[in-house]
Design a protein around this motif. Structure first.
Motif, PDB file in Angstrom:
ATOM      1  N   VAL A   1       0.846  -1.201   0.000  1.00 41.28           N
ATOM      2  CA  VAL A   1       0.000   0.000   0.000  1.00 41.28           C
ATOM      3  C   VAL A   1       0.881   1.250   0.000  1.00 41.28           C
ATOM      4  N   LEU A   2       1.913   1.245   0.818  1.00 46.53           N
ATOM      5  CA  LEU A   2       2.831   2.391   0.871  1.00 46.53           C
ATOM      6  C   LEU A   2       3.464   2.643  -0.497  1.00 46.53           C
TER       7      LEU A   2
ATOM      8  N   ALA B   1      -2.763   9.532  -4.361  1.00 46.40           N
ATOM      9  CA  ALA B   1      -1.946   8.772  -3.407  1.00 46.40           C
ATOM     10  C   ALA B   1      -2.670   8.657  -2.057  1.00 46.40           C
ATOM     11  N   ILE B   2      -3.251   9.752  -1.619  1.00 42.96           N
ATOM     12  CA  ILE B   2      -3.976   9.748  -0.338  1.00 42.96           C
ATOM     13  C   ILE B   2      -5.216   8.862  -0.444  1.00 42.96           C
ATOM     14  N   ARG B   3      -5.907   8.921  -1.578  1.00 42.02           N
ATOM     15  CA  ARG B   3      -7.080   8.041  -1.779  1.00 42.02           C
ATOM     16  C   ARG B   3      -6.670   6.568  -1.710  1.00 42.02           C
ATOM     17  N   ILE B   4      -5.533   6.233  -2.295  1.00 35.30           N
ATOM     18  CA  ILE B   4      -5.046   4.851  -2.256  1.00 35.30           C
ATOM     19  C   ILE B   4      -4.784   4.439  -0.809  1.00 35.30           C
ATOM     20  N   LEU B   5      -4.132   5.303  -0.047  1.00 37.37           N
ATOM     21  CA  LEU B   5      -3.852   4.982   1.351  1.00 37.37           C
ATOM     22  C   LEU B   5      -5.139   4.726   2.121  1.00 37.37           C
ATOM     23  N   HIS B   6      -6.132   5.576   1.918  1.00 38.32           N
ATOM     24  CA  HIS B   6      -7.404   5.405   2.629  1.00 38.32           C
ATOM     25  C   HIS B   6      -8.191   4.195   2.122  1.00 38.32           C
TER      26      HIS B   6
ATOM     27  N   LEU C   1      -5.693  -2.738   5.272  1.00 39.32           N
ATOM     28  CA  LEU C   1      -4.460  -3.524   5.151  1.00 39.32           C
ATOM     29  C   LEU C   1      -3.299  -2.944   5.965  1.00 39.32           C
ATOM     30  N   TRP C   2      -3.529  -1.802   6.597  1.00 33.09           N
ATOM     31  CA  TRP C   2      -2.486  -1.205   7.419  1.00 33.09           C
ATOM     32  C   TRP C   2      -2.209  -2.126   8.602  1.00 33.09           C
TER      33      TRP C   2
ATOM     34  N   TYR D   1       3.982   1.240   8.131  1.00 31.83           N
ATOM     35  CA  TYR D   1       2.881   1.927   8.819  1.00 31.83           C
ATOM     36  C   TYR D   1       3.261   3.349   9.236  1.00 31.83           C
ATOM     37  N   GLU D   2       4.413   3.499   9.856  1.00 36.00           N
ATOM     38  CA  GLU D   2       4.823   4.837  10.318  1.00 36.00           C
ATOM     39  C   GLU D   2       5.066   5.785   9.149  1.00 36.00           C
ATOM     40  N   VAL D   3       5.557   5.251   8.046  1.00 36.32           N
ATOM     41  CA  VAL D   3       5.776   6.086   6.856  1.00 36.32           C
ATOM     42  C   VAL D   3       4.422   6.546   6.311  1.00 36.32           C
ATOM     43  N   ILE D   4       3.453   5.649   6.281  1.00 30.79           N
ATOM     44  CA  ILE D   4       2.104   6.016   5.840  1.00 30.79           C
ATOM     45  C   ILE D   4       1.538   7.118   6.730  1.00 30.79           C
TER      46      ILE D   4
END
Length: 172
Positions: A127-128, A142-147, A152-153, A160-163
């Motif tokens: 995901v990152l 990119a933010i939409r992909i993270l959300h 999966l986080w 995780y911390e980088v996200i």
């Protein structure tokens, strides 16, 4: 003093060297890059050299978009030649390849990231990298992909911390 070599010249030479490395590996039936490290044992870290080289290529591709195709092709060759390399090496090459496809605006980038989400042992890391492939060109995507893949986080993942840092930086 050595004469300075342009980045484009370094890339041409580097691609040639890595292609020769693949040819040599195929000739001697070597299917893992680590085997060369162990057998040659000359203190050259091929993994670090390869990843540094791919990073240089990715930076230069921002100026010369045709380099993305070279990255994709080189990654394909490396993945084919070194099919039994450690998973870390293979996933790193796949991330570079998928990112190059994304930057070429090819659907293959999306497809590769979606495939990696299913098969990689750390989907949070995928995901990152999926988001990072878009971050410079399309921050909102990119933010939409993270959300979208928030389920999966994994707080145990190094990604995780980088996200969390990306999300925090993008809020401002």
């Amino acid at each position: 003093m050595e004469p300075s070599i342009s980045n484009s010249e370094k890339i041409k030479l580097g691609v040639s060297c890595f292609k020769k490395l693949c040819q040599t590996a195929e000739k001697f039936d070597i299917s893992a890059l680590e085997t060369i490290d162990y057998q040659v044992h000359d203190d050259l870290d091929l993994y670090a050299s390869l990843m540094t080289f791919l990073d240089l290529m990715m930076q230069e591709a921002e100026k010369d978009k045709q380099l993305y195709r070279t990255i994709v092709d080189l990654c394909e060759r490396l993945l084919k030649t070194f099919s039994k390399s450690y998973p870390l090496l293979r996933i790193s090459i796949q991330y570079e390849q998928a990112t190059a496809y994304v930057r070429m605006k090819s659907k293959k980038g999306e497809q590769l990231f979606l495939h990696l989400l299913k098969v990689h042992s750390d989907p949070c890391d995928v995901v990152l990298h999926y988001a990072l492939a878009y971050l410079d060109q399309d921050e909102k995507r990119a933010i939409r992909i993270l959300h979208k893949y928030q389920n999966l986080w994994n707080k145990e993942s190094e990604a995780y911390e980088v996200i969390m840092q990306i999300l925090k930086d993008c809020e401002h």
